[in-house]
Design an enzyme around this catalytic site. Structure first.
Site, mmCIF file in Angstrom:
data_model
loop_
_atom_site.group_PDB
_atom_site.id
_atom_site.type_symbol
_atom_site.label_atom_id
_atom_site.label_comp_id
_atom_site.label_asym_id
_atom_site.label_seq_id
_atom_site.Cartn_x
_atom_site.Cartn_y
_atom_site.Cartn_z
ATOM 1 N N TYR A 282 -2.226 -1.180 8.876
ATOM 2 C CA TYR A 282 -1.245 -1.982 8.492
ATOM 3 C C TYR A 282 -0.343 -2.462 9.380
ATOM 4 C CZ TYR A 282 -2.570 1.837 4.771
ATOM 5 O OH TYR A 282 -3.108 2.553 4.140
ATOM 6 N N HIS B 90 0.743 -1.182 0.034
ATOM 7 C CA HIS B 90 -0.140 -0.102 0.017
ATOM 8 C C HIS B 90 1.096 1.345 -0.083
ATOM 9 C CE1 HIS B 90 -3.729 -2.038 1.564
ATOM 10 N NE2 HIS B 90 -2.912 -2.864 2.099
#
Length: 135
Positions: free
Chosen positions: A39, A10
């Site tokens: 994350y 990402h």
């Protein structure tokens, strides 16, 4: 331990050159209703790799894929005009490669994909699947 079959790359969708901390992302994600940063790892502009969510916990980074994936984000992803762009610094490129190699030793069967491979998003603003296909 969770069974990991995907490592998903990402970006933070922040402007090039603006550093963002794990704590700041944690605040953003909590405001969106997550129970903390989504994350598992975040790579700062200087290439520093920070632990986000504990790896034992499912992430909150890719709808429908969190239970069996690890989410890795680099800080950046937008150009000066706010458009999607690969803004990785040389330090981030090295750190991301090092981290992905390490994760593949832990999860040798896991595929490395970009967020854009699994949803209609520009993130991570480059072709992660192609770039990391040989890891």
């Amino acid at each position: 331990m969770r069974k990991i079959s995907l490592i998903i790359v990402h970006c933070t969708a922040t402007p090039a050159g603006r550093d963002v901390s794990v704590n700041e992302i944690d605040i953003w994600h909590r405001k969106r209703g997550f129970n903390g940063i989504g994350y598992h790892y975040v790579i700062g502009l200087n290439g520093n790799i920070e632990l986000g969510r504990e790896i034992e916990l499912p992430g909150a980074h890719t709808l429908h894929f969190n239970r069996y994936s690890v989410g890795v984000a680099y800080v950046g992803g937008l150009d000066a005009k706010g458009r999607p762009a690969d803004t990785r610094t040389p330090e981030q490129r090295k750190a991301l490669l090092r981290l992905l190699r390490h994760l593949r030793t832990l999860y040798p069967q896991a595929r490395i994909l970009g967020h854009n491979d699994l949803s209609q998003k520009a993130c991570p603003c480059f072709n992660a699947t192609e770039e990391y296909k040989d890891i």
